[in-house]
Motif scaffolding. Structure first.
Motif, PDB file in Angstrom:
ATOM      1  N   TYR A   1     -22.480  17.904 -20.433  1.00 29.21           N
ATOM      2  CA  TYR A   1     -24.220  17.558 -19.905  1.00 29.21           C
ATOM      3  C   TYR A   1     -23.730  16.910 -18.066  1.00 29.21           C
ATOM      4  CZ  TYR A   1     -27.164  13.023 -19.286  1.00 29.21           C
ATOM      5  OH  TYR A   1     -28.332  13.191 -18.631  1.00 29.21           O
ATOM      6  N   VAL A   2     -22.724  17.335 -17.224  1.00 36.20           N
ATOM      7  CA  VAL A   2     -23.630  17.993 -16.139  1.00 36.20           C
ATOM      8  C   VAL A   2     -23.598  19.146 -16.156  1.00 36.20           C
ATOM      9  CG1 VAL A   2     -22.469  17.862 -13.416  1.00 36.20           C
ATOM     10  CG2 VAL A   2     -22.036  15.731 -15.090  1.00 36.20           C
TER      11      VAL A   2
ATOM     12  N   THR B   1     -27.167  19.234 -16.919  1.00 31.33           N
ATOM     13  CA  THR B   1     -28.543  18.944 -15.444  1.00 31.33           C
ATOM     14  C   THR B   1     -28.344  18.890 -14.432  1.00 31.33           C
ATOM     15  OG1 THR B   1     -26.896  16.848 -16.067  1.00 31.33           O
ATOM     16  CG2 THR B   1     -28.616  16.797 -18.252  1.00 31.33           C
ATOM     17  N   LEU B   2     -27.186  19.752 -13.809  1.00 31.84           N
ATOM     18  CA  LEU B   2     -27.540  19.913 -12.463  1.00 31.84           C
ATOM     19  C   LEU B   2     -28.599  20.815 -12.603  1.00 31.84           C
ATOM     20  CD1 LEU B   2     -25.635  18.776 -11.149  1.00 31.84           C
ATOM     21  CD2 LEU B   2     -24.497  19.901 -10.552  1.00 31.84           C
TER      22      LEU B   2
ATOM     23  N   TRP C   1     -31.961  19.887 -12.502  1.00 37.39           N
ATOM     24  CA  TRP C   1     -32.831  19.274 -11.501  1.00 37.39           C
ATOM     25  C   TRP C   1     -32.527  19.985 -10.206  1.00 37.39           C
ATOM     26  CZ3 TRP C   1     -35.805  15.333 -11.651  1.00 37.39           C
ATOM     27  CH2 TRP C   1     -35.853  14.435 -12.789  1.00 37.39           C
ATOM     28  N   SER C   2     -31.521  21.097  -9.938  1.00 32.48           N
ATOM     29  CA  SER C   2     -32.048  21.787  -9.191  1.00 32.48           C
ATOM     30  C   SER C   2     -32.734  22.435  -8.345  1.00 32.48           C
ATOM     31  CB  SER C   2     -30.401  22.588  -8.749  1.00 32.48           C
ATOM     32  OG  SER C   2     -29.900  23.435  -9.837  1.00 32.48           O
ATOM     33  N   SER C   3     -32.654  23.028  -7.240  1.00 39.00           N
ATOM     34  CA  SER C   3     -33.884  22.979  -7.245  1.00 39.00           C
ATOM     35  C   SER C   3     -34.949  25.041  -7.523  1.00 39.00           C
ATOM     36  CB  SER C   3     -33.900  23.601  -5.431  1.00 39.00           C
ATOM     37  OG  SER C   3     -35.131  24.563  -5.029  1.00 39.00           O
TER      38      SER C   3
ATOM     39  N   VAL D   1     -35.207  27.930  -5.817  1.00 40.18           N
ATOM     40  CA  VAL D   1     -34.270  28.142  -5.028  1.00 40.18           C
ATOM     41  C   VAL D   1     -33.792  28.969  -6.062  1.00 40.18           C
ATOM     42  CG1 VAL D   1     -31.307  27.670  -4.638  1.00 40.18           C
ATOM     43  CG2 VAL D   1     -33.266  26.894  -3.378  1.00 40.18           C
TER      44      VAL D   1
ATOM     45  N   LEU E   1     -33.740  10.902  -8.901  1.00 38.40           N
ATOM     46  CA  LEU E   1     -34.315  11.816  -9.574  1.00 38.40           C
ATOM     47  C   LEU E   1     -35.741  11.430  -9.323  1.00 38.40           C
ATOM     48  CD1 LEU E   1     -32.904  10.701 -13.181  1.00 38.40           C
ATOM     49  CD2 LEU E   1     -32.185  12.632 -11.395  1.00 38.40           C
TER      50      LEU E   1
ATOM     51  N   LEU F   1     -37.504  15.003  -8.033  1.00 33.86           N
ATOM     52  CA  LEU F   1     -38.757  15.845  -7.869  1.00 33.86           C
ATOM     53  C   LEU F   1     -39.031  16.713  -7.404  1.00 33.86           C
ATOM     54  CD1 LEU F   1     -39.615  17.014 -11.290  1.00 33.86           C
ATOM     55  CD2 LEU F   1     -40.956  14.538 -10.932  1.00 33.86           C
TER      56      LEU F   1
ATOM     57  N   VAL G   1     -30.201  23.884  -1.767  1.00 36.18           N
ATOM     58  CA  VAL G   1     -28.932  23.063  -3.385  1.00 36.18           C
ATOM     59  C   VAL G   1     -28.134  22.080  -2.900  1.00 36.18           C
ATOM     60  CG1 VAL G   1     -27.083  24.087  -4.447  1.00 36.18           C
ATOM     61  CG2 VAL G   1     -29.011  25.367  -3.797  1.00 36.18           C
TER      62      VAL G   1
ATOM     63  N   THR H   1     -29.891  18.386  -3.149  1.00 36.52           N
ATOM     64  CA  THR H   1     -30.134  18.175  -4.089  1.00 36.52           C
ATOM     65  C   THR H   1     -28.994  17.288  -5.105  1.00 36.52           C
ATOM     66  OG1 THR H   1     -30.984  20.408  -4.641  1.00 36.52           O
ATOM     67  CG2 THR H   1     -32.402  18.780  -4.077  1.00 36.52           C
ATOM     68  N   LEU H   2     -28.042  18.481  -4.628  1.00 37.31           N
ATOM     69  CA  LEU H   2     -26.988  18.275  -5.355  1.00 37.31           C
ATOM     70  C   LEU H   2     -26.581  16.631  -5.280  1.00 37.31           C
ATOM     71  CD1 LEU H   2     -24.628  20.303  -7.025  1.00 37.31           C
ATOM     72  CD2 LEU H   2     -23.323  19.612  -5.607  1.00 37.31           C
TER      73      LEU H   2
ATOM     74  N   ILE I   1     -28.534  14.006  -7.515  1.00 36.15           N
ATOM     75  CA  ILE I   1     -28.455  14.220  -9.122  1.00 36.15           C
ATOM     76  C   ILE I   1     -26.750  13.482  -9.422  1.00 36.15           C
ATOM     77  CG2 ILE I   1     -28.510  15.987 -10.448  1.00 36.15           C
ATOM     78  CD1 ILE I   1     -29.861  17.428  -9.047  1.00 36.15           C
ATOM     79  N   LEU I   2     -26.206  14.498  -8.498  1.00 34.07           N
ATOM     80  CA  LEU I   2     -24.984  12.960  -9.333  1.00 34.07           C
ATOM     81  C   LEU I   2     -24.750  12.108  -8.995  1.00 34.07           C
ATOM     82  CD1 LEU I   2     -22.481  15.756  -7.312  1.00 34.07           C
ATOM     83  CD2 LEU I   2     -23.160  15.706  -9.612  1.00 34.07           C
TER      84      LEU I   2
ATOM     85  N   TYR J   1     -26.370  10.431 -11.821  1.00 33.95           N
ATOM     86  CA  TYR J   1     -25.641  10.361 -12.989  1.00 33.95           C
ATOM     87  C   TYR J   1     -24.574   9.708 -13.176  1.00 33.95           C
ATOM     88  CZ  TYR J   1     -21.387  11.744 -16.142  1.00 33.95           C
ATOM     89  OH  TYR J   1     -20.623  12.362 -17.104  1.00 33.95           O
TER      90      TYR J   1
END
Lengths: 318, 270, 329
Positions: free
Chosen positions: A130-131, A134-135, A138-140, A143, B198, B202, B245, B248-249, B252-253, B256
Motif C-alpha cells: 500500500y505504501v 501511494t508514496l 503523492w510524491s512530486s 521530480v 495530503l 498536493l 522528495v 513531501t515524503l 504522506i507517511l 498514512y
C-alpha cells in the motif's frame, strides 16, 4: 442525588446561551443547518469554479480577429471549426492515441501488482504494498519527470545499461523508426509514453486492487470446484469482476494524459499534444477562444468516457 | 485457487516485484544525482561524489523565496480546503437531500477534469473579471482542487463513524456545538489531519494550474519547471529535487499512519 | 395521574411510508413498558419520537405532561440505551459515563464520583479506565446503561438492548434489568422484537404492526387473549383456528386462538387427527397433529405418555380456553 440537586450542579455552561438557542433552531429546522453547511463550499465551488468553467466555455464561442489579434465577442462556431483543420486535428488524434496506449500499458503493468497485493500479500506485506504504491502517487510530479529526464538522457543510466548488455544497436534501430523514434529516448514519443505510464501508474493500481479485493476468494474456489483451471478461472471470473476497477483506473490515466502539457514539453518531440496547444494558444499566440475550444475536447471525451464507465459500474471501485 | 492456495505463482511475483521497482528506482536515482560532481550533463555513472551542491543550493535566494511562497500558498490553501471540505462532508454524510450527488460531483470535478482545464478556466475568469494575478489567485486555484482531498477523507471517516454516536451525545444532553466539539471532532480529527496533510502535499507540488494563475510569482514547482525546460544550474536542481522528495515524503507517511487504523479509532460499539 | 409518556394520535411518515400511523398510548410512571413487534412495525420509530431523534408528522408526544413539540433531544428528561450501545470510542469507560454530566457543566470531581457510583450500580467497579473496544458485549451493555442512568432520567429508553448478546447472557441481563428497574422505581420503555423478552420483563406490552398498536395490555392479557390473529401468531406459538372451524364449534364466524398447552389427548370436545412429528423442548414436548381442519400444535409435559408418529389421536380442550379474536378474515 435528586434531579433537582443535579440541575443546581449544572452551571451556566450546559446547553444555555446563544449556542444552545442556535442548536435548538438547527434541531427544529434541520434544512437550515444543511443550508449553512453547504453554503460556503457551494459558493466557492459553484461560483469560482463553475463560473470559471462557464467563462471558459463562453470564450470558446468567441473568435479572434485575424488582423487586430483582438477577441471578437460575438457568438460563433468558427473557432470550433478550426479544431478540424489538419494541424489541430492531428494534435487531437495524437493525444487520444497516446492516452489509449498509455492506458493499455498501465493496465498491463498495474494488474500483476494489484493482483498480488490484493490476493497474496497479508499483514505487513500488504501495508508495504500500500505504501509502495501511494508514496509514488503523492510524491512530486515534477521530480518524477525530472528523474526520467536523467534516466532517458543520451549520457544517462539507460543507455549505459543497454550498452553494458550489448543492446545499443537495438535502441538505435528503435530510435530510427518513424513516429516513435527520435534523436534520443528523451526526445522521442517513446520517451513521452514511458513517462506517462510511469507517472500515472499508481492511479491504475489502486482501483484495480480495490476491485480485486472485493471478489470473494470463495468465488474463485467455486469456479475451480466446477472444473475451471487457473487460467479459465482468471478469465471467466476474476477478470470480469476486476473490470470496474480497470475502468476506474483508466478514467484517471486517460483524463490525466489528455490534459497534461508538461510531460510532452520536457520529454518528447516537438509535435504538440492538446495540453501544449492550449498553453501555446492562450499564451504566446494570444488566441484564448481557440485555447478554450481545445480544452472542451478533453472535457467532452471524458464526459463520454465517464458516462460509459458509469454504465459499467466503475464508480463503485473508486 | 486449489489447496496449494496462498502461494503466488513465480511469474506473478516477478511481475509485481518488477512493477514496484519500476515505481521506486527512478526516485532513488534523484538521491544519487544530488551528490554527483558532474555539472554540465546527466552523465551516468557519476564521475565522482561531492556534498558541495548542498551548500550552493542553500545559498540561493531564488530557491528560498520559491520555497517560502510554496509553503505559504500550501498552508493557506490547506486551511481553506479543511473548512470547505469538512462542511461539504458533514452536509453530505449526515443527511439525504435533493442534489446530494451533485454536491459530491462538484467537489470532485476540479480534480477529475484535466488540470489544464481548471487552470485555463480560472485564468480566463480572472481575465474577464480583471483580477490581477497575485498570491491570492494562486491560493484560490489550489484551494479549489484541495477541497476534494479533505472531503474524501472526512466522508470516509464519517461513514465509518456510527451515526448513533451523535444521537447518543444529544441524548446525554449535549447540544449541537458540544456534540461537534466532544464527539464529532475527536472521531474525525485524524482523518481531517490526514486530509490536510495530503492537501498540503498536493498544493506544495502543484504546477499545472499554478502556471495559469501565478503571473510573475514563482512557487517551487514553477522554479523547477523553468529549470527542466531551460536547465541553468543542474546540480542545484538535483539538490532541490531531492529536498522536495524528502519534504513531501513526511506528510504522506504521516497521513498514512493517521488513517491506517482508522477503524479502531472510529468504529461503532458494534 | 400524569402519564410518564403520552402519545396522542402520533404519526411519523417518511415520504409515503407510514412508519408510525396514528398511535395513542400512555406509559404510567414507574412502569416497565415494552413495545413489541416485528422489524419495520414502527416500535423503534416510536422510541425515537420519545427521545427526540424523530419529530412527529402529526400528533403530540408528552413526557410527564409536558409537550415535547419544540424540545430538542438534549433538553428532554429521558436517556437512551442504544441498540449498538453507541459508546464513544475515543473516551474511556469513565469518560463515557461522565459525558452527560460533563456537558451539563458538572465539575470534574463530582461527575467522576457519580460516574463511579453508576458503574458500581451495574457491577463494573474498576472498569473506568478501559476503552469500550476492550470490553465484552455484556460489559458494553452495562456501560451504556450506566451512562444513561447517571443522568437520572425520568424515563429510560432501551432500544433492543439485549439483541446483541448471546442467549445465556441475555437471560441473566433480563433479570438484572428488571431488578434494577424495581429498585430505582424508574419508568422503562423497552423496544424488542423478542416476545419472550417482552412478556417476561414488562408490566405492560404494546404490540405493533404496520405502524399501529394492535393490542396493549399486561403480558397475561396479550398471551391469553390475543386481540387479533397477528398478535396470536406473533406472541407465543398459539394455534390459530380458522373461522369455519370456530363457527362449527362456537357458532361465531371468527378466528380463534388455542394455546398448545391447553390441548389434552383425552376428555370432551374432540377433533380427530394424526400425529405427524415430535419435538423435544426440554420440560415439554411439542406434537404436530394433522386434522381434517388443519394442523395443530399440542404441548405435552415430557413425562406424559407420547403417542408415536403416525398414530391417530383425539384432541380435547375446555371451551373457555378457545379465545375468540376480533378479526374474521
Amino acid at each position: 442525588m435528586s434531579t433537582a440537586a443535579l440541575s443546581t450542579l449544572a452551571s451556566a455552561r450546559g446547553t444555555g446561551g446563544f449556542t444552545g438557542a442556535l442548536s435548538d433552531l438547527f434541531w427544529r429546522r434541520p434544512r437550515f443547518l444543511l443550508f449553512l453547511l453547504l453554503l460556503p463550499p457551494l459558493l466557492w465551488l459553484g461560483i469560482i469554479y463553475l463560473g470559471s468553467l462557464f467563462a471558459l466555455l463562453l470564450q470558446s464561442f468567441f473568435s479572434i480577429d485575424e488582423f487586430s489579434g483582438l477577441i471578437d465577442r460575438t457568438f460563433t462556431l468558427r473557432t470550433y471549426a478550426q479544431l478540424f483543420q489538419p494541424a489541430n486535428y492531428d494534435i487531437i488524434l495524437r493525444t487520444v492515441v497516446m492516452a489509449m496506449l498509455v492506458t493499455l500499458a498501465s493496465v498491463a503493468v498495474a494488474f500483476p501488482i494489484a493482483y498480488y497485493a490484493a490476493r497474496y500479500a497479508k499483514g505487513a506485506a500488504k501495508a508495504f504494498f500500500y505504501v509502495a504504491v501511494t508514496l509514488p502517487l503523492w510524491s512530486s510530479y515534477l521530480v518524477k519527470i525530472y528523474a526520467w529526464k536523467l534516466i532517458l538522457a543520451k549520457e544517462g543510466i539507460l543507455t549505459w545499461g543497454l550498452g553494458k548488455l550489448g543492446l545499443l544497436p537495438l535502441l538505435d534501430a528503435w530510435l530510427s523508426l518513424p513516429m516513435v523514434g527520435g534523436n534520443s529516448l528523451s526526445l522521442s514519443a517513446t520517451g513521452t509514453f514511458i513517462v506517462f505510464v510511469y507517472v500515472w501508474l499508481p492511479f491504475m493500481i489502486l482501483p484495480i486492487q480495490a476491485a480485486i479485493e472485493r471478489v470473494p476468494p470463495s468465488l474463485m474456489e467455486a469456479s475451480a470446484d466446477l472444473g475451471a483451471d487457473a487460467g479459465q478461472a482468471f478469465r471467466t471470473v476474476l477478470l470480469p469482476l476486476a473490470l470496474p476497477g480497470v475502468i476506474a483506473g483508466s478514467i484517471f490515466t486517460f483524463s490525466l494524459t489528455l490534459g497534461d502539457y508538461i510531460i510532452p514539453q520536457i520529454i518528447g518531440t516537438s509535435r504538440l499534444f492538446i495540453g501544449q496547444a492550449v498553453y501555446a494558444q492562450q499564451g504566446t499566440a494570444g488566441n484564448v477562444p481557440l485555447a478554450a475550444a481545445f480544452t472542451v475536447v478533453p472535457v467532452v471525451i471524458m464526459g463520454i468516457y465517464l458516462w460509459a464507465a458509469r454504465r459499467m459500474g466503475a464508480f463503485d471501485a473508486l | 485457487m486449489h489447496s496449494d492456495g496462498q502461494k503466488a505463482p513465480l511469474a506473478l511475483k516477478l511481475a509485481a516485484g518488477a512493477g514496484i521497482l519500476f515505481l521506486h528506482l527512478p526516485i532513488l536515482l534523484i538521491f544519487v544525482y544530488a551528490f554527483t560532481t558532474e555539472e554540465k550533463s546527466y552523465q551516468w555513472p557519476p564521475p565522482g561524489f561531492t556534498t558541495r551542491w548542498l551548500g550552493v543550493a542553500w545559498d540561493r535566494p531564488d530557491v528560498w523565496s520559491a520555497l517560502g511562497l510554496s509553503l505559504k500558498v500550501a498552508s493557506i490553501a490547506t486551511l481553506i480546503a479543511l473548512v470547505l471540505g469538512t462542511l461539504a462532508a458533514a452536509a453530505v454524510s449526515r443527511s439525504r437531500f435533493f442534489g446530494r450527488e451533485a454536491v459530491s460531483l462538484l467537489v470532485i470535478l476540479p480534480i477529475a477534469l484535466p488540470g489544464i482545464v481548471t487552470g485555463i478556466a480560472l485564468r480566463s475568469a480572472f481575465n474577464l473579471a480583471e483580477i490581477p494575478f497575485s498570491f491570492w489567485t494562486i491560493v484560490l486555484g489550489h484551494a479549489t482542487f484541495c477541497v476534494v482531498v479533505v472531503y474524501n477523507n472526512a466522508v470516509a471517516r464519517m461513514r465509518r463513524t456510527s451515526g448513533s454516536l451523535i444521537e447518543a451525545s444529544y441524548d446525554l444532553g449535549a447540544d449541537g456545538f458540544q456534540t461537534f466539539r466532544y464527539v464529532i471532532l475527536p472521531n474525525i480529527g485524524t482523518a481531517l489531519l490526514a486530509g490536510g496533510m495530503l492537501a498540503f502535499a498536493l498544493s506544495f507540488d502543484e504546477v499545472i494550474v499554478t502556471t495559469f494563475t501565478a503571473g510573475q510569482q514563482q512557487t517551487l514547482p514553477i522554479w523547477m519547471l523553468e529549470e527542466l525546460v531551460r536547465p541553468r544550474q543542474r546540480p542545484v536542481t538535483n539538490v532541490v529535487a531531492m529536498v522536495v522528495v524528502l519534504v513531501t515524503l513526511l506528510p504522506i507517511l504521516a497521513a498514512y499512519w493517521l488513517t491506517r487504523d482508522g477503524d479502531t479509532v472510529a468504529g461503532s460499539g458494534k | 395521574m400524569t402519564a410518564a409518556v403520552s402519545f396522542q394520535n402520533v404519526s411519523r411518515h417518511f415520504g409515503t411510508v407510514r412508519a408510525v400511523d396514528d398511535v395513542s398510548l400512555d406509559v404510567r410512571p414507574g412502569e416497565f413498558f415494552a413495545m413489541l413487534g416485528p422489524s419495520g412495525s414502527g416500535k423503534t420509530t416510536c422510541l425515537r419520537l420519545i427521545a427526540g431523534f424523530e419529530r412527529p408528522t402529526g400528533g403530540t408526544v408528552s413526557i410527564f405532561g409536558e409537550r415535547m413539540d419544540t424540545v430538542p433531544p438534549y433538553r428532554r428528561p429521558v436517556n437512551t440505551v442504544f441498540q449498538d450501545y453507541a459508546l464513544f470510542p475515543h473516551l474511556d469507560v469513565l469518560g463515557n459515563v461522565a459525558y452527560g454530566l460533563m456537558v451539563k457543566g458538572v465539575n470534574r470531581a463530582t461527575r467522576e464520583a457519580r460516574a463511579r457510583e453508576a458503574l458500581a450500580l451495574v457491577r463494573l467497579d474498576g472498569f473506568g479506565a478501559r476503552r469500550p473496544a476492550q470490553l465484552s458485549g455484556g460489559q458494553r451493555q452495562r456501560v451504556a446503561l450506566a451512562r444513561a442512568l447517571v443522568n437520572e432520567p425520568k424515563v429510560l429508553l432501551l432500544d433492543e438492548p439485549l439483541g446483541a448478546l448471546d442467549l445465556k447472557l441475555r437471560e441473566s441481563m433480563q433479570e438484572e434489568l428488571k431488578l434494577l428497574q424495581r429498585s430505582l422505581g424508574l419508568t422503562f420503555v423497552f423496544v424488542t422484537h423478542d416476545q419472550g423478552e417482552a412478556l417476561s420483563m414488562a408490566d405492560r406490552v404494546a404490540v405493533f404492526n404496520e405502524g399501529r398498536i394492535v393490542q396493549a395490555g399486561t403480558p397475561e392479557e396479550i398471551y391469553e387473549r390475543p386481540a387479533t390473529r397477528f398478535v396470536a401468531d406473533f406472541v407465543g406459538s398459539s394455534n390459530v383456528l380458522a373461522p369455519p372451524l370456530v363457527e362449527s364449534l362456537t357458532g361465531q364466524h371468527r378466528f380463534a386462538s388455542l394455546r398448545p398447552e391447553k390441548i389434552v389427548l383425552s376428555g370432551a370436545g374432540a377433533i380427530a387427527g394424526e400425529v405427524r412429528s415430535h419435538a423435544f423442548l426440554g420440560a415439554t414436548r411439542r406434537l404436530l397433529v394433522q386434522t381434517p381442519q388443519g394442523a395443530l400444535h399440542v404441548t405435552l409435559p415430557s413425562g406424559a405418555a407420547l403417542p408415536p408418529v403416525g398414530t391417530s389421536v383425539t384432541l380435547h380442550w375446555s371451551p373457555a380456553d378457545l379465545h375468540l379474536m376480533e378479526d374474521a378474515r
